[in-house]
Design an enzyme around this catalytic site. Sequence first.
Site, mmCIF file in Angstrom:
data_model
loop_
_atom_site.group_PDB
_atom_site.id
_atom_site.type_symbol
_atom_site.label_atom_id
_atom_site.label_comp_id
_atom_site.label_asym_id
_atom_site.label_seq_id
_atom_site.Cartn_x
_atom_site.Cartn_y
_atom_site.Cartn_z
ATOM 1 N N GLU A 35 1.999 2.924 -1.834
ATOM 2 C CA GLU A 35 2.164 1.561 -2.382
ATOM 3 C C GLU A 35 3.413 1.428 -3.257
ATOM 4 O OE1 GLU A 35 -0.742 3.080 -2.137
ATOM 5 O OE2 GLU A 35 -2.406 1.643 -1.929
ATOM 6 N N HIS A 37 6.398 2.677 -2.460
ATOM 7 C CA HIS A 37 7.388 2.242 -1.470
ATOM 8 C C HIS A 37 7.074 0.815 -1.020
ATOM 9 C CE1 HIS A 37 7.292 6.733 -0.700
ATOM 10 N NE2 HIS A 37 8.571 6.533 -0.945
#
Length: 281
Positions: A35, A37
Amino acid sequence: MKVLGTVKEVRDQVKRWRARGLSVGLVPTMGFLHEGHGSLISKAVEQNDRVVVSVFVNPTQFGPGEDLEAYPRDMDRDSAYCESLGANVIFHPEPSEMYDPDFTTYVNMEVLSETLCGVTRPIHFRGVCTVCTKLFNIVKPDRAYFGQKDAQQLAIIRRMVRDLNMDLEIVGCPIVREEDGLAKSSRNEYLSPEERQAALILSQSIFLGEKMIAEGEKSAEAVKKAMTEKINTEPLAEIDYVEVVDGVSMQPIDEIKAPALVAIAVKIGRTRLIDNTIVSD
Ligand code: PAF
């Protein structure tokens, strides 16, 4: 969404977008996306007409004995995740596409790369600067997105772009944490259940430092001492560094004033994890 493996394919695709006047965002990653990224990709999708996510475990930023081979990879999952977030292209080159056998040109940064992670990872930021320069030259994005979790990397990329007159905007995005506080990282994958629990000591010590500073503590030494003592209560933790640095130059400071960065690197078993907090006005 397309997965492209060659520099030429990416260049041709970006040229077609440019011919239509579309803006382009780049999210450089080493894959095994989480999450953290995801927040970068979502921001890029929000701010650009088209988004390229690069997935490349960059060999030049790993030193001898580091986890280049073991670094987790899952292209099927990464592709599905990028597609679900609205990315348009994944650039997933082989190392040989990025580095010719007789490759000899590196981008090296002085000063900022010599503190914090640069002390125990002396070639790391040379590899990061080199691969990001190459990605910027290949994609020619309007904006590129980096997480604050790698705060020293973000400061270095900003400085490189400024120093070398690179024509793009660098967008930094906040750290994304698990519910219990652990900063999201692809390397969390390495942790056993017992180590995963022990790893909470990183965010707990960061939150302690934040609280002391919020309550008015100005002495970097006092904050470092309290955080060090906290980390040392965890038997599985081995400190690499606990530092307070200027938020731009990455040089240690004695008196805490914005912009400052409180940063730690701690080994939990064999896994080296980092965390930080920014002191702003
Ligand atoms: O932060 C990372 O994942 C890497 O250092 C980067 C920026 C993708 C360069 O390889």
